[in-house]
Design a protein around this motif. Sequence first.
Motif, short mmCIF file in Angstrom:
data_model
loop_
_atom_site.label_atom_id
_atom_site.label_comp_id
_atom_site.label_asym_id
_atom_site.label_seq_id
_atom_site.Cartn_x
_atom_site.Cartn_y
_atom_site.Cartn_z
N THR A 434 0.82 -1.21 0.00
CA THR A 434 0.00 0.00 0.00
C THR A 434 0.85 1.26 0.00
OG1 THR A 434 -1.82 1.13 1.17
CG2 THR A 434 -0.13 0.10 2.53
N GLY A 435 0.24 2.37 -0.36
CA GLY A 435 0.89 3.67 -0.25
C GLY A 435 0.78 4.21 1.17
N MET A 436 1.58 5.22 1.48
CA MET A 436 1.53 5.89 2.77
C MET A 436 1.20 7.35 2.57
SD MET A 436 4.72 4.55 5.09
CE MET A 436 5.85 3.69 4.00
N ALA A 437 0.20 7.83 3.26
CA ALA A 437 -0.15 9.25 3.22
C ALA A 437 0.46 9.97 4.42
CB ALA A 437 -1.67 9.41 3.24
N HIS A 438 0.74 11.26 4.24
CA HIS A 438 1.19 12.07 5.37
C HIS A 438 0.05 12.18 6.38
CE1 HIS A 438 2.83 15.39 7.73
NE2 HIS A 438 4.00 15.18 7.12
N LYS A 439 0.38 12.21 7.65
CA LYS A 439 -0.65 12.23 8.69
C LYS A 439 -1.42 13.56 8.73
CE LYS A 439 2.62 13.72 12.26
NZ LYS A 439 3.30 13.35 13.53
N ASP A 440 -0.85 14.60 8.14
CA ASP A 440 -1.52 15.91 8.15
C ASP A 440 -2.26 16.15 6.84
OD1 ASP A 440 -0.46 16.44 10.66
OD2 ASP A 440 1.35 17.37 9.81
N ALA A 441 -3.36 16.87 6.93
CA ALA A 441 -4.14 17.21 5.74
C ALA A 441 -3.33 18.10 4.81
CB ALA A 441 -5.44 17.91 6.14
N GLY A 442 -3.49 17.86 3.50
CA GLY A 442 -2.94 18.77 2.51
C GLY A 442 -1.53 18.49 2.06
N VAL A 443 -0.85 17.48 2.60
CA VAL A 443 0.55 17.23 2.26
C VAL A 443 0.68 16.26 1.09
CG1 VAL A 443 2.79 16.42 3.08
CG2 VAL A 443 1.28 17.72 4.62
N GLY A 444 0.10 15.06 1.22
CA GLY A 444 0.18 14.09 0.12
C GLY A 444 0.87 12.81 0.52
N GLN A 445 1.41 12.10 -0.47
CA GLN A 445 2.03 10.79 -0.25
C GLN A 445 3.45 10.95 0.28
OE1 GLN A 445 2.25 8.27 -3.71
NE2 GLN A 445 2.68 6.43 -2.54
N VAL A 446 3.82 10.04 1.21
CA VAL A 446 5.17 10.10 1.77
C VAL A 446 5.95 8.80 1.56
CG1 VAL A 446 4.54 11.82 3.49
CG2 VAL A 446 4.38 9.39 4.08
N GLY A 447 5.31 7.78 1.00
CA GLY A 447 6.02 6.52 0.78
C GLY A 447 5.08 5.39 0.45
N ALA A 448 5.58 4.16 0.55
CA ALA A 448 4.79 2.95 0.29
C ALA A 448 5.41 1.80 1.07
CB ALA A 448 4.76 2.63 -1.20
N GLY A 449 4.62 0.77 1.32
CA GLY A 449 5.15 -0.33 2.11
C GLY A 449 4.19 -1.49 2.25
N LEU A 450 4.40 -2.28 3.29
CA LEU A 450 3.62 -3.48 3.55
C LEU A 450 2.94 -3.36 4.91
CD1 LEU A 450 6.28 -6.12 2.44
CD2 LEU A 450 4.28 -5.39 1.13
N VAL A 451 1.79 -4.00 5.03
CA VAL A 451 1.05 -3.95 6.29
C VAL A 451 0.16 -5.18 6.38
CG1 VAL A 451 -0.97 -2.70 5.39
CG2 VAL A 451 -0.26 -2.37 7.78
N GLU A 452 -0.23 -5.52 7.60
CA GLU A 452 -1.18 -6.61 7.83
C GLU A 452 -2.39 -6.07 8.57
OE1 GLU A 452 1.19 -9.26 10.15
OE2 GLU A 452 1.88 -10.41 8.40
N PRO A 453 -3.55 -6.72 8.43
CA PRO A 453 -4.71 -6.32 9.24
C PRO A 453 -4.45 -6.65 10.70
CG PRO A 453 -5.33 -7.81 7.45
CD PRO A 453 -3.85 -7.87 7.56
N PRO A 454 -5.11 -5.97 11.62
CA PRO A 454 -5.05 -6.38 13.03
C PRO A 454 -5.77 -7.71 13.21
CG PRO A 454 -6.58 -4.55 12.73
CD PRO A 454 -5.91 -4.76 11.42
N GLU A 455 -5.14 -8.62 13.93
CA GLU A 455 -5.72 -9.96 14.10
C GLU A 455 -7.08 -9.91 14.79
OE1 GLU A 455 -2.97 -10.85 18.05
OE2 GLU A 455 -2.53 -11.89 16.18
N ARG A 456 -7.31 -8.85 15.59
CA ARG A 456 -8.55 -8.77 16.35
C ARG A 456 -9.79 -8.77 15.45
NH1 ARG A 456 -9.80 -3.57 19.88
NH2 ARG A 456 -7.54 -3.69 20.17
N CYS A 457 -9.68 -8.22 14.23
CA CYS A 457 -10.82 -8.24 13.30
C CYS A 457 -11.28 -9.68 13.05
CB CYS A 457 -10.42 -7.62 11.96
SG CYS A 457 -9.99 -5.88 12.02
N PHE A 458 -10.34 -10.57 12.86
CA PHE A 458 -10.66 -11.96 12.56
C PHE A 458 -11.14 -12.71 13.80
CE2 PHE A 458 -7.83 -10.41 9.30
CZ PHE A 458 -8.41 -10.88 8.15
N TYR A 459 -10.58 -12.38 14.96
CA TYR A 459 -11.07 -12.97 16.20
C TYR A 459 -12.54 -12.61 16.41
CZ TYR A 459 -6.14 -13.78 17.55
OH TYR A 459 -4.84 -14.19 17.62
#
Length: 471
Positions: A434-459
Amino acid sequence: MSMNKLFNEKLNIINIGTETFKHDLDKQGVSAVQVDWRPAAGGNTDVLRALSAIEKDPRIDKANDEAVKRMKDSRPVLVDMDQAKNVISGMHEKLILHAGPPVSWEAMCGPMQGAVIGALLFEGLADNEDAARRLAASGEIEFAPCHHYQSVGPMAGVLSPSMAVHVVEDQEHGNRAFCSINEGLGKVLRFGAFGEEVLTRLAWLKETFMPVMQRALRAGDGIDIKQITAQALHMGDEGHNRNKAATSLFLREMLPSLLTHQVQDDDTKAVIDFINTNDHYFLNLSMPASKVALDAAHGIEHSTIVTAMTRNGVDFGIRVSGMGENQWFTAPANKVQGLLFPGYTEEDAALDIGDSTIAETMGIGGFTMAGAPAIVQFVGGTVEDALQYSQQMYHITGGENSNYSIPTLNFRGSPIGIDIRSVVETNILPIINTGMAHKDAGVGQVGAGLVEPPERCFYQAVTTFAEEVHV
């Protein structure tokens, strides 16, 4: 074998669980292999009890087979473009759609609030940032997930009534899905930017791009998105963050109609140039194509197949076929780990955000990284990692999709049909790039990487399924 003989021979030791014992063996020069093992559900007894109740039910297996079949049989075709308010049922002038499960304005992350501000400015409902913020907080604007309106949107996923959307139809099952037009990279609405250049581009997409594409599409029989995706997977794409081949194939399919049925040559050239220079264009076709297939697989009694994974920058949510249409199982979104653009740090990045995980839910994206080794240059990791990620996903899915095969795995069909039971039992979580957005409004993309869902959703999903559905 006697005990004396056993201890006089060289031992081949496998250490399971905590690594402390292996460290002691290493200090003594004893060869040992570490196996990273955890009990199912991380040892959570309530979840284990629920898993045990639904693990071996033949009704579930039969329902899951049907869900996977519907996903594979889906035939997504781009049939039209139009303004959202003209094609999305229930869309009204003060409805703003967003990515992820439900979230209030006050709880939205920075990039999503920025995209909402941009949408309100674009719609003419506010004339500056402060007015847009006041309006968003006033209660006059209705906010809802794109998924509740047969839509999907990348990153912030914000969609307003006047915006141009793709119309993708599943010609096997008859349902439709909608998605905005990919704006390209840089300061764009989906990453929370809302400056003048963003609004100018949105207006051009509505007033020039959409009419040109609309005429071309309505003059033909539509563009087969499934066929393009299948071919692109053999050309180094994975269907989520790498869409170079698919975008090129799409443009090749569009060119005959664009060049035959247009009147204004300058506009036609601008449309062709826009697609040709936007390697991510096809993402906004891949997403609704996955959405129609997964919607067709939703609502099957007793099915434990996941039909949506999505995130809003605050929460991650999943939806399960055999449960309610808008029933979400949520947990706090994770931080994306990957490659940052120069000048940014991990502290700059927002939490995981966007509907684009619909790709992984369909068994592409992170699930097919084995066939797209170049993706690691964008999201991080190694080619070996990409191969392992794809191979792992077969352990948590209910089938293989021969429509979307992976050349580097001897053309094995992509893993399809995430089963909440298998995720909980194996402790293997879906892999997402996935891509990474800046945490503040109005800035834009800051990178890209990998992530997993939180296991609690599946529990939560397994426990609720056992209590409410499994009777």
